[in-house]
Design a protein around this motif. Structure first.
Motif, PDB file in Angstrom:
ATOM      1  N   MET A   1      -9.114   4.421   1.645  1.00 35.85           N
ATOM      2  CA  MET A   1      -8.046   4.406   2.623  1.00 35.85           C
ATOM      3  C   MET A   1      -6.943   3.460   2.136  1.00 35.85           C
ATOM      4  O   MET A   1      -7.210   2.335   1.731  1.00 35.85           O
ATOM      5  CB  MET A   1      -8.589   3.947   3.980  1.00 35.85           C
ATOM      6  N   LYS A   2      -5.717   3.915   2.198  1.00 36.76           N
ATOM      7  CA  LYS A   2      -4.570   3.110   1.770  1.00 36.76           C
ATOM      8  C   LYS A   2      -4.280   2.014   2.804  1.00 36.76           C
ATOM      9  O   LYS A   2      -4.310   2.266   4.009  1.00 36.76           O
ATOM     10  CB  LYS A   2      -3.340   4.006   1.602  1.00 36.76           C
ATOM     11  N   LYS A   3      -4.012   0.805   2.287  1.00 36.53           N
ATOM     12  CA  LYS A   3      -3.686  -0.310   3.182  1.00 36.53           C
ATOM     13  C   LYS A   3      -2.391  -0.024   3.926  1.00 36.53           C
ATOM     14  O   LYS A   3      -1.462   0.557   3.379  1.00 36.53           O
ATOM     15  CB  LYS A   3      -3.535  -1.607   2.398  1.00 36.53           C
ATOM     16  N   LYS A   4      -2.334  -0.478   5.148  1.00 32.73           N
ATOM     17  CA  LYS A   4      -1.156  -0.299   5.999  1.00 32.73           C
ATOM     18  C   LYS A   4      -0.304  -1.557   6.050  1.00 32.73           C
ATOM     19  O   LYS A   4       0.489  -1.738   6.955  1.00 32.73           O
ATOM     20  CB  LYS A   4      -1.599   0.082   7.420  1.00 32.73           C
ATOM     21  N   TYR A   5      -0.471  -2.444   5.059  1.00 33.15           N
ATOM     22  CA  TYR A   5       0.306  -3.682   5.019  1.00 33.15           C
ATOM     23  C   TYR A   5       0.459  -4.126   3.568  1.00 33.15           C
ATOM     24  O   TYR A   5      -0.272  -3.694   2.687  1.00 33.15           O
ATOM     25  CB  TYR A   5      -0.355  -4.783   5.848  1.00 33.15           C
ATOM     26  N   THR A   6       1.432  -5.005   3.365  1.00 32.16           N
ATOM     27  CA  THR A   6       1.666  -5.601   2.054  1.00 32.16           C
ATOM     28  C   THR A   6       1.861  -7.099   2.248  1.00 32.16           C
ATOM     29  O   THR A   6       2.721  -7.507   3.032  1.00 32.16           O
ATOM     30  CB  THR A   6       2.940  -5.017   1.390  1.00 32.16           C
ATOM     31  N   HIS A  31      10.046  -4.546  -4.699  1.00 38.09           N
ATOM     32  CA  HIS A  31       9.278  -3.321  -4.450  1.00 38.09           C
ATOM     33  C   HIS A  31      10.110  -2.047  -4.615  1.00 38.09           C
ATOM     34  O   HIS A  31       9.683  -0.980  -4.187  1.00 38.09           O
ATOM     35  CB  HIS A  31       8.689  -3.342  -3.031  1.00 38.09           C
TER      36      HIS A  31
END
Length: 121
Positions: A1-6, A31
């Motif tokens: 699952m791709k992270k929803k934050y950086t 970015h």
């Protein structure tokens, strides 16, 4: 699952020749995000930059010290805890003619770029 934050732990430090610290946390340099830039800045005492007419909206929040804005000939001074929104295509000059450094946060929409800031010579 791709992270929803950086999480940004290593902002890009923009090289300057005028003593101003610019740490871009999010934006074109960090970015390749052209939608928004978020930068932490410290303007040294007696600092100024040329007039500019940017193609972006700029929000500034003062953390400490004071910062002067010359907006179409009107001088505005903000202090810690104050903020300002400057609409795009507005001629403005930023400066710190005071004896203390000014620490602040700047947000640009769309993101800051040297091609769209239009600094005067």
């Amino acid at each position: 699952m791709k992270k929803k934050y950086t999480v940004q732990k290593s902002p890009f430090v923009v090289p300057t020749t005028d003593g101003k610290l610019i740490e871009e946390h999010f934006g074109n340099a960090t970015h390749r995000n052209s939608q928004l830039s978020l930068a932490h800045m410290i303007a040294p005492p007696n600092w100024s930059e040329p007039f500019q007419t940017p193609e972006f909206v700029e929000y500034t929040y003062i953390i400490s010290g004071k910062k002067q804005f010359n907006i179409n000939g009107e001088l505005i001074v903000l202090e810690a805890g104050q903020s300002i929104k400057i609409e795009k295509n507005t001629r403005v000059q930023y400066s710190n003619p005071f004896s203390e450094p000014c620490e602040y946060i700047a947000i640009c929409l769309p993101a800051f770029s040297i091609e769209t800031v239009h600094r005067e010579e």
